[in-house]
Design a protein around this motif. Structure first.
Motif, PDB file in Angstrom:
ATOM      1  N   PRO A   1       0.815  -1.225   0.000  1.00  0.00           N
ATOM      2  CA  PRO A   1       0.000   0.000   0.000  1.00  0.00           C
ATOM      3  C   PRO A   1       0.849   1.276   0.000  1.00  0.00           C
ATOM      4  O   PRO A   1       0.431   2.303  -0.524  1.00  0.00           O
ATOM      5  N   VAL A   2       2.048   1.204   0.575  1.00  0.00           N
ATOM      6  CA  VAL A   2       2.961   2.350   0.541  1.00  0.00           C
ATOM      7  C   VAL A   2       3.488   2.527  -0.877  1.00  0.00           C
ATOM      8  O   VAL A   2       3.507   3.636  -1.415  1.00  0.00           O
ATOM      9  N   HIS A   3       3.896   1.427  -1.479  1.00  0.00           N
ATOM     10  CA  HIS A   3       4.424   1.461  -2.850  1.00  0.00           C
ATOM     11  C   HIS A   3       3.408   2.055  -3.820  1.00  0.00           C
ATOM     12  O   HIS A   3       3.763   2.819  -4.711  1.00  0.00           O
ATOM     13  N   HIS A   4       2.136   1.725  -3.640  1.00  0.00           N
ATOM     14  CA  HIS A   4       1.091   2.206  -4.544  1.00  0.00           C
ATOM     15  C   HIS A   4       0.440   3.505  -4.057  1.00  0.00           C
ATOM     16  O   HIS A   4      -0.589   3.926  -4.577  1.00  0.00           O
ATOM     17  N   LYS A   5       1.073   4.119  -3.048  1.00  0.00           N
ATOM     18  CA  LYS A   5       0.706   5.449  -2.547  1.00  0.00           C
ATOM     19  C   LYS A   5      -0.701   5.546  -1.967  1.00  0.00           C
ATOM     20  O   LYS A   5      -1.325   6.594  -2.034  1.00  0.00           O
ATOM     21  N   PHE A   6      -1.188   4.450  -1.394  1.00  0.00           N
ATOM     22  CA  PHE A   6      -2.436   4.522  -0.637  1.00  0.00           C
ATOM     23  C   PHE A   6      -2.167   5.166   0.723  1.00  0.00           C
ATOM     24  O   PHE A   6      -3.055   5.724   1.349  1.00  0.00           O
ATOM     25  N   THR A   7      -0.922   5.028   1.183  1.00  0.00           N
ATOM     26  CA  THR A   7      -0.507   5.574   2.470  1.00  0.00           C
ATOM     27  C   THR A   7       0.998   5.772   2.437  1.00  0.00           C
ATOM     28  O   THR A   7       1.667   5.278   1.531  1.00  0.00           O
ATOM     29  N   SER A   8       1.532   6.473   3.410  1.00  0.00           N
ATOM     30  CA  SER A   8       2.984   6.679   3.452  1.00  0.00           C
ATOM     31  C   SER A   8       3.675   5.761   4.457  1.00  0.00           C
ATOM     32  O   SER A   8       4.893   5.731   4.531  1.00  0.00           O
ATOM     33  N   ASN A   9       2.878   5.006   5.221  1.00  0.00           N
ATOM     34  CA  ASN A   9       3.431   4.133   6.242  1.00  0.00           C
ATOM     35  C   ASN A   9       2.499   2.931   6.408  1.00  0.00           C
ATOM     36  O   ASN A   9       1.284   3.107   6.466  1.00  0.00           O
ATOM     37  N   PRO A  10       3.041   1.724   6.509  1.00  0.00           N
ATOM     38  CA  PRO A  10       2.163   0.547   6.621  1.00  0.00           C
ATOM     39  C   PRO A  10       1.266   0.578   7.862  1.00  0.00           C
ATOM     40  O   PRO A  10       0.198  -0.023   7.868  1.00  0.00           O
ATOM     41  N   THR A  11       1.664   1.308   8.900  1.00  0.00           N
ATOM     42  CA  THR A  11       0.832   1.393  10.103  1.00  0.00           C
ATOM     43  C   THR A  11      -0.439   2.204   9.871  1.00  0.00           C
ATOM     44  O   THR A  11      -1.390   2.110  10.632  1.00  0.00           O
ATOM     45  N   GLU A  12      -0.455   2.999   8.812  1.00  0.00           N
ATOM     46  CA  GLU A  12      -1.610   3.854   8.509  1.00  0.00           C
ATOM     47  C   GLU A  12      -2.642   3.165   7.617  1.00  0.00           C
ATOM     48  O   GLU A  12      -3.707   3.710   7.381  1.00  0.00           O
ATOM     49  N   TYR A  13      -2.328   1.987   7.107  1.00  0.00           N
ATOM     50  CA  TYR A  13      -3.235   1.298   6.191  1.00  0.00           C
ATOM     51  C   TYR A  13      -4.081   0.304   6.986  1.00  0.00           C
ATOM     52  O   TYR A  13      -3.593  -0.712   7.471  1.00  0.00           O
ATOM     53  N   GLU A  14      -5.371   0.612   7.108  1.00  0.00           N
ATOM     54  CA  GLU A  14      -6.245  -0.162   7.996  1.00  0.00           C
ATOM     55  C   GLU A  14      -6.561  -1.567   7.499  1.00  0.00           C
ATOM     56  O   GLU A  14      -7.004  -2.411   8.277  1.00  0.00           O
ATOM     57  N   HIS A  15      -6.344  -1.861   6.218  1.00  0.00           N
ATOM     58  CA  HIS A  15      -6.703  -3.169   5.669  1.00  0.00           C
ATOM     59  C   HIS A  15      -5.530  -4.146   5.659  1.00  0.00           C
ATOM     60  O   HIS A  15      -5.575  -5.161   4.989  1.00  0.00           O
ATOM     61  N   SER A  16      -4.497  -3.836   6.396  1.00  0.00           N
ATOM     62  CA  SER A  16      -3.307  -4.673   6.437  1.00  0.00           C
ATOM     63  C   SER A  16      -3.256  -5.458   7.743  1.00  0.00           C
ATOM     64  O   SER A  16      -3.743  -5.004   8.775  1.00  0.00           O
TER      65      SER A  16
ATOM     66  N   TYR B   1      -0.503  -5.924   9.151  1.00  0.00           N
ATOM     67  CA  TYR B   1       0.693  -5.407   9.833  1.00  0.00           C
ATOM     68  C   TYR B   1       0.364  -4.932  11.251  1.00  0.00           C
ATOM     69  O   TYR B   1       1.012  -5.327  12.214  1.00  0.00           O
ATOM     70  N   ASN B   2      -0.646  -4.075  11.382  1.00  0.00           N
ATOM     71  CA  ASN B   2      -1.012  -3.556  12.705  1.00  0.00           C
ATOM     72  C   ASN B   2      -1.504  -4.656  13.629  1.00  0.00           C
ATOM     73  O   ASN B   2      -1.213  -4.638  14.830  1.00  0.00           O
ATOM     74  N   ALA B   3      -2.239  -5.600  13.086  1.00  0.00           N
ATOM     75  CA  ALA B   3      -2.728  -6.708  13.912  1.00  0.00           C
ATOM     76  C   ALA B   3      -1.563  -7.502  14.480  1.00  0.00           C
ATOM     77  O   ALA B   3      -1.597  -7.930  15.642  1.00  0.00           O
ATOM     78  N   ILE B   4      -0.526  -7.667  13.694  1.00  0.00           N
ATOM     79  CA  ILE B   4       0.640  -8.414  14.150  1.00  0.00           C
ATOM     80  C   ILE B   4       1.431  -7.597  15.170  1.00  0.00           C
ATOM     81  O   ILE B   4       1.785  -8.087  16.239  1.00  0.00           O
TER      82      ILE B   4
END
Length: 105
Positions: free
Chosen positions: A43-58, A60-63
């Motif tokens: 999502p960072v690569h495709h510019k949906f967000t600038s940080n993986p922690t900001e992308y709610e559909h990942s 990453y945060n759950a982990i």
């Protein structure tokens, strides 16, 4: 109609018109670590967000935050030895992408 508006606004292409994805066999744990990081950083690569922690559909945060998820948190972290190394590997790959100029700001 809604799909046409969304695809126009976000530049999406219907799956029928996209080229087929290449599938690769994961042959070792290092490759699996890279794929996990790549997936979280996509999502960072495709510019949906600038940080993986900001992308709610990942996941990453759950982990990282031990949130409820269908992802097996313990097993995923075990591939990286511990949580600190999990986070470090993500930050390291993100830093590499930025240095290599893969379009990340």
């Amino acid at each position: 109609l809604l799909f046409r508006i969304a695809s126009s606004a976000f530049g999406w292409t219907p799956i029928l018109f996209q080229k087929e994805l290449k599938r690769k066999v994961i042959t070792d744990e290092n490759q699996l670590q890279t794929v996990i990081c790549y997936t979280h950083l996509n999502p960072v690569h495709h510019k949906f967000t600038s940080n993986p922690t900001e992308y709610e559909h990942s996941s990453y945060n759950a982990i990282v935050n031990n949130e409820k998820s269908i992802v097996n948190r313990e097993e995923t972290i075990d591939f990286f030895d511990d949580l600190d190394n999990f986070i470090y590997n993500h930050q390291n790959l993100l830093g590499f992408w930025n240095l290599a100029g893969f379009g990340l700001d």
